[in-house]
Design an enzyme around this catalytic site. Structure first.
Site, PDB file in Angstrom:
ATOM      1  CB  CYS A  26      -0.902   0.029   1.228  1.00 41.89           C
ATOM      2  SG  CYS A  26      -1.701   1.630   1.459  1.00 41.89           S
ATOM      3  CB  VAL A  27       1.141   4.062  -2.437  1.00 42.40           C
ATOM      4  CG1 VAL A  27      -0.304   4.537  -2.489  1.00 42.40           C
ATOM      5  CG2 VAL A  27       2.078   5.237  -2.656  1.00 42.40           C
TER       6      VAL A  27
END
Lengths: 119, 123
Positions: free
Chosen positions: A78-79
Site C-alpha cells: 500500500c502506497v
C-alpha cells in the site's frame, strides 16, 4: 479456490508474515490460486530490500521474493502505508510493487476468500 | 472481473483510536471501499468503541484528530455503523457519548451479522 491474502504486521516482530507465507505455500501446493498478497499497516515493512537478518535465521523478505518469482505472485504494498514508513521504490525488494488501497478492495471482490494475517 | 460486482464488506474496529495506527488506517480502507461502490458495514467493538467517543482532543499527544471523518461517512453512503453493546457498557459509555448515529447490538447479534458478510477485515 481463488484466494487473496492481506498481511498487516511487520516481519520478525510478529508471526503474521511467517504464517501468511506458510499458508500461501500450502495453498499453492494444494492447487489453489493466490490472486494477490496485499501488505498493509506495518506489513509494508515486509517489502524492504534493506532487511538483513542474521545468517542463521530465515530471510522473510527474500523468501517472499522467491515465492513470487516461482508462482508469479502479485505482491502489492500500500502506497500510503509505505510512504509513512519509509518504503519506496528505491528500497523495494524484488517481486513487490507499490500501489493503492484499491488493489486490496479489488482482491476482496474478485477472490473467493480474503484471508487476513494480523493482530 | 470486479466491475459491477457488489460484495458485503465489514470492517471490524477493535482498537482505541490513538495508541496504534489501526483505527486511522482502517478508516482509509473504508473510504476506498465505499469509492468502489461496495456494500460497507462498520463494527466497533472492544476498545474500538472509543473511536466514536465525542470530544476527542489530541493536541497534547501531537496526533491528528481524525474523529470528524466518522461524521463524514454519511457523505460516502456509509450508514451501517454497529456498536457492541457489551463493549459500551464495560467502558461506562452509552449511545449519547458517541459522535454519530449507530445501531447498538449485542455481541451475539453481531456474530450473526458477520456470518452474512462476504469479506470481513479486522483492525
Amino acid at each position: 479456490m481463488l484466494i487473496a491474502v492481506t498481511i498487516n504486521e511487520g516481519p520478525y516482530q510478529h508471526q503474521a508474515s511467517d504464517s501468511a507465507y506458510l499458508f500461501c505455500k500450502a495453498a499453492l501446493e494444494k492447487g489453489h490460486e493466490i490472486r494477490r498478497v496485499f501488505f498493509y499497516n506495518d506489513g509494508v515493512n515486509n517489502a524492504s530490500s534493506l532487511t538483513e537478518p542474521p545468517l542463521d535465521d530465515r530471510n522473510i523478505v527474500s523468501r517472499w521474493s522467491k515465492l513470487a518469482e516461482e508462482h508469479k505472485l502479485d505482491l502489492v504494498v500500500c502506497v500510503a502505508a509505505a510512504l509513512r514508513r519509509g518504503i519506496r521504490d528505491e528500497n523495494l525488494a524484488a517481486g513487490f510493487r507499490i500501489s493503492g488501497l484499491g488493489q486490496l478492495v479489488e482482491a476482496g471482490i474478485e477472490a473467493d476468500r480474503l484471508v487476513t494475517f494480523g493482530d | 472481473m470486479s466491475e459491477g460486482t457488489v460484495k458485503k464488506f465489514m470492517f471490524v474496529n477493535r482498537k482505541a483510536p490513538y495508541g496504534t495506527v489501526y483505527a486511522l488506517e482502517a478508516l482509509e480502507v473504508v473510504l476506498i471501499t465505499a469509492a468502489f461502490d461496495q456494500d460497507v458495514s462498520l463494527v466497533f467493538m472492544d476498545d474500538g468503541v472509543f473511536q466514536l467517543k465525542k470530544g476527542q482532543q489530541t493536541k497534547g499527544i501531537e496526533n491528528k484528530n481524525f474523529s470528524p471523518t466518522y461524521r463524514a461517512l454519511d457523505g460516502y453512503d456509509i450508514e451501517k455503523l454497529y456498536v457492541e453493546e457489551e463493549a459500551l457498557a464495560a467502558r461506562g459509555l452509552t449511545e449519547e457519548d458517541l459522535l454519530v448515529d449507530v445501531t447498538v447490538m449485542s455481541r451475539a447479534e453481531l456474530g450473526k451479522l458477520m456470518d452474512e458478510m462476504d469479506v470481513v477485515l479486522s483492525f
